[in-house]
Design an enzyme around this catalytic site. Structure first.
Site, short mmCIF file in Angstrom:
data_model
loop_
_atom_site.label_atom_id
_atom_site.label_comp_id
_atom_site.label_asym_id
_atom_site.label_seq_id
_atom_site.Cartn_x
_atom_site.Cartn_y
_atom_site.Cartn_z
N ARG A 144 27.16 17.96 -65.57
CA ARG A 144 25.72 17.83 -65.59
C ARG A 144 25.27 19.42 -65.28
NH1 ARG A 144 24.14 12.59 -61.78
NH2 ARG A 144 25.64 11.31 -63.00
N GLU A 146 23.37 21.19 -63.80
CA GLU A 146 22.36 21.26 -62.72
C GLU A 146 21.96 22.79 -62.42
OE1 GLU A 146 21.63 18.58 -60.73
OE2 GLU A 146 23.30 17.29 -61.08
N ARG A 152 25.68 21.00 -52.73
CA ARG A 152 26.25 19.52 -53.00
C ARG A 152 26.10 19.50 -54.33
NH1 ARG A 152 22.16 15.20 -52.13
NH2 ARG A 152 20.25 16.28 -53.02
N HIS A 153 25.83 20.34 -55.29
CA HIS A 153 26.00 20.22 -56.83
C HIS A 153 26.91 21.19 -57.57
CE1 HIS A 153 21.88 18.21 -55.63
NE2 HIS A 153 22.35 17.31 -56.80
N GLU A 289 24.19 11.48 -49.91
CA GLU A 289 24.58 10.75 -50.71
C GLU A 289 25.75 10.85 -51.37
OE1 GLU A 289 21.80 10.32 -54.54
OE2 GLU A 289 23.42 9.77 -55.40
N ARG A 340 32.09 15.21 -53.02
CA ARG A 340 31.34 15.04 -51.88
C ARG A 340 31.97 14.34 -50.90
NH1 ARG A 340 25.07 13.78 -53.98
NH2 ARG A 340 24.88 15.68 -55.14
P1 ATP Z 1 21.60 13.85 -56.47
O1 ATP Z 1 19.99 13.13 -56.17
O2 ATP Z 1 22.31 14.25 -55.04
O3 ATP Z 1 21.54 15.05 -57.30
P2 ATP Z 1 22.18 11.77 -58.40
O4 ATP Z 1 21.40 10.79 -57.62
O5 ATP Z 1 21.35 12.65 -59.35
O6 ATP Z 1 22.77 12.87 -57.12
P3 ATP Z 1 23.81 10.16 -59.39
O7 ATP Z 1 23.40 9.90 -60.77
O8 ATP Z 1 23.49 8.86 -58.61
O9 ATP Z 1 23.57 11.30 -58.76
O10 ATP Z 1 25.56 9.83 -59.60
C1 ATP Z 1 26.24 9.50 -58.81
C2 ATP Z 1 27.23 10.36 -57.48
O11 ATP Z 1 27.85 11.43 -58.33
C3 ATP Z 1 26.12 10.89 -56.65
O12 ATP Z 1 25.97 9.95 -55.64
C4 ATP Z 1 27.03 11.96 -56.31
O13 ATP Z 1 28.11 11.60 -55.24
C5 ATP Z 1 27.94 12.59 -57.54
N1 ATP Z 1 27.18 13.44 -58.14
C6 ATP Z 1 25.99 13.60 -59.00
N2 ATP Z 1 25.78 14.80 -59.27
C7 ATP Z 1 26.73 15.57 -58.87
C8 ATP Z 1 26.82 17.10 -58.96
N3 ATP Z 1 25.99 17.78 -59.78
N4 ATP Z 1 27.78 17.59 -58.19
C9 ATP Z 1 28.74 16.97 -57.55
N5 ATP Z 1 28.60 15.45 -57.37
C10 ATP Z 1 27.42 14.80 -57.97
MG MG Z 2 22.06 8.80 -57.19
#
Ligand code: ATP
Ligand code: MG
Length: 366
Positions: A144, A146, A152-153, A289, A340
């Protein structure tokens, strides 16, 4: 790097209770000096310095211990899935189309055209339910773009995905997920304790069922009843503290996410009796999360309508939609961020420390 031959003696003074009395010492290779990073550094180097010299950093017993935990946790998850009849699968990471489109897709040159790195195996694991595999799981990288620099990302993370067909309701999905997490934590704790890894003590032994707290209740706690705005980092933390006070447990579901928040998540099933809500949930661990999941829309006409109202062209999803044309059972699943979970279990301030060679906006080396 040296090779030492000698005899081992018991010793009261030595940390591990034994001492090696050398009879021969051979220098295998000489290290350059000075080292960019102390192996036994009491002060603790800046994270950036540590990551720049990750190979040396990984030699520290406390850093190595994190990756023992990670390895043990992954084995625990696999085992928990397999015992529940899930089949391990691998889906493509090079795609023509992202799961939800959007700003966090990485585009790559692909011969004369363009491809995207998978943000999630979402569409493929659903297609496998249509293929009759019934229960599948995958542990694989997700990518991603980001742009935000948070603890946490990261741009490449390990996604642990489960998908199951013929569910009666989203409760089946939550039951499976909480069972798998609980089993994995318990086996990891045991395994680490057996190896004398001090992180064993940090791992909780959760009790099922985890609390299920409706989204609407969470926003009441936050003092904004009726809100349909997504939860931010600080909100998640505050909810974690509230849950700790009220239930005294580390893991809990936030259920019944508003449709307004999941509008782009076209595969999220809207509730039969109240279409303002979905059958979608998050699983949070001490205010962070760690997973999102829910019941998926398995009816082709509604799925197409959701794709359109999310602003996408159903034509672009024809490969995915084909899976729904010849019989798709009610199904659901989740995506869980392994990094995470390791971060919280090992008590790491930054998710980057949970990966051997983390990737973020600024880091592609080493
Ligand atoms: P957040 O709101 O924390 O950015 P998200 O809701 O966009 O997360 P989801 O699409 O729900 O993320 O992805 C499922 C799971 O993957 C998340 O709950 C998280 O544990 C993990 N995750 C998502 N994006 C990332 C990231 N950039 N780095 C690390 N872990 C991630
Ligand atoms: Mg999510």
């Amino acid at each position: 790097m040296v090779a030492v031959e000698g005899t081992v003696h018991r010793s009261e003074r030595a940390n591990r209770g034994v001492e090696l009395i050398p009879t021969a010492v051979e220098v295998i290779v000489r290290a350059e000096v000075p080292l960019p990073l102390g192996i036994v550094d009491k002060v603790g180097a800046e994270l950036d310095t540590r990551l720049n010299h990750r190979v040396l950093d990984l030699r520290k017993p406390a850093v190595r211990a994190v990756f023992e935990l990670r390895s043990s946790l992954l084995a625990g998850f696999r085992d928990a899935f397999i015992r529940r009849g899930f089949l391990e699968v691998e889906t493509p990471k090079l795609l023509r189309q992202g799961a939800e489109g959007g700003a966090t897709l990485f585009a790559v040159d692909y011969f004369d055209g363009r491809a995207y790195l998978a943000q999630s195996p979402q569409l493929y694991k659903q297609m496998l339910i249509g293929a009759g595999l019934e229960r599948v799981f995958e542990i694989a990288p997700a990518f991603r773009a980001e742009p935000s620099d948070t603890v946490r990302h990261i741009t490449e993370f390990a996604s642990l995905d489960g998908e199951m067909g013929f569910i009666d309701s989203v409760e089946d999905v939550r039951n499976a997920l909480e069972g798998i997490v609980t089993d994995a934590f318990i086996t990891t704790k045991k395994d680490l304790a057996g190896r004398g890894n001090a992180l064993a003590e940090r791992i909780p032994e959760p009790k099922t069922p985890f609390p299920r707290i409706p989204f609407a209740k969470c926003v009441e706690w936050l003092g904004r009843p009726g809100s349909e705005e997504d939860l931010g980092t600080e909100d998640e933390k505050a909810i974690g503290e509230h849950v700790d006070r009220e239930f005294g447990v580390p893991l809990y579901f936030i259920t019944d996410y508003p449709t307004a928040i999941k509008a782009g998540t076209f595969y999220a099933q809207r509730q039969d009796t109240n279409p303002r809500l979905t059958y979608y949930f998050d699983l949070d661990f001490r205010g962070l999360e760690i997973a999102s999941g829910g019941a998926r829309e398995h009816r082709l006409d509604r799925l197409k309508a959701n794709i359109e109202s999310a602003g996408f062209d159903p034509e672009k999803f024809s490969g995915y939609l084909e899976a729904f044309r010849f019989g798709m059972p009610p199904h659901g699943g989740w995506g869980l961020g392994v990094d995470r979970v390791v971060q919280v279990l090992a008590g790491l301030p930054n998710i980057r420390e949970a990966r051997l060679f983390p990737r973020d906006r600024y880091r592609l080396d080493p």
